[in-house]
Design a protein around this motif. Sequence first.
Motif, PDB file in Angstrom:
ATOM      1  N   GLU A 268       0.830  -1.208   0.000  1.00 41.86           N
ATOM      2  CA  GLU A 268       0.000   0.000   0.000  1.00 41.86           C
ATOM      3  C   GLU A 268       0.862   1.254   0.000  1.00 41.86           C
ATOM      4  O   GLU A 268       0.578   2.225  -0.719  1.00 41.86           O
TER       5      GLU A 268
ATOM      6  N   HIS B  45       2.381   6.149  -7.207  1.00 42.16           N
ATOM      7  CA  HIS B  45       1.246   6.746  -7.926  1.00 42.16           C
ATOM      8  C   HIS B  45       1.063   8.227  -7.627  1.00 42.16           C
ATOM      9  O   HIS B  45       0.385   8.932  -8.380  1.00 42.16           O
TER      10      HIS B  45
ATOM     11  N   ARG C 243       3.963   1.485  -1.071  1.00 43.08           N
ATOM     12  CA  ARG C 243       4.639   1.578  -2.370  1.00 43.08           C
ATOM     13  C   ARG C 243       3.716   2.210  -3.409  1.00 43.08           C
ATOM     14  O   ARG C 243       4.131   3.079  -4.186  1.00 43.08           O
ATOM     15  N   ASN C 244       2.445   1.788  -3.416  1.00 44.78           N
ATOM     16  CA  ASN C 244       1.495   2.359  -4.374  1.00 44.78           C
ATOM     17  C   ASN C 244       1.296   3.852  -4.135  1.00 44.78           C
ATOM     18  O   ASN C 244       1.201   4.640  -5.085  1.00 44.78           O
TER      19      ASN C 244
END
Length: 230
Positions: A56, A63, A58-59
């Motif tokens: 989570e 992003h 990392r996203n």
Amino acid sequence: MYKNSDRFLTAFNRIEKELKSMLMKKELGFSRAVRVLQKSNAIIKQYTDDLLEFAELRNAIVHNRLDMAFVIAEPHDSVVNRIEKIEQELTQPKKVDPLFIKRVIAFQQNDPLYHILDVINHKGITKFPIYNGDDFQGLVTHKGIAKWLARRTKTNTGPLFETSIMEVLQGEKFDNYKFISTGTSVYEAMEIFREQIGNGNRLEALLITENGTSKGELLGIVTNWDIMEI
């Protein structure tokens, strides 16, 4: 100097690569791979919650990048240290060899019981593999000895401590040990203890041989107390 986000993403990518190398289906996403592999990999099972949280984070980092040189938030030092530790555990797991490789005091089945009692008294060791020549027969423990003595004192027949170890062994649980190979990781060893407890069987020790069978030379022993210390 690397930023925390750089260190985090580097460790994350290495973990992701390691997960893919373990999978038959390489196209699985990170979180799905973790959930699949936790069923068969003791290290991933140990760190499942951490790994899912890392996915989570990392996203969020990737992003929400405003550009290649700027991220919206930098992970805390403790998070970076944690993921780097887990990456090392996955890619270079601690093995029972060399951690638990040591001379193991074993006895022959026809040895008298007082030989074991002498070792318990002087060395504090309480678990003893028993052999008939080179053939493994079982594991005698201090608890097994105590139970045998309690039964034997009721009959009071013959000198107690001259009794052969084999007679004591016959009262032990036949499944109070398992053999493992030198390539077994510490987390795999820990998981074996846990699984057996879940099955209603408390192991006394894991016995280490080169190939993980009773036919090999005994190279070391791991008790549940050893695992707790690690």
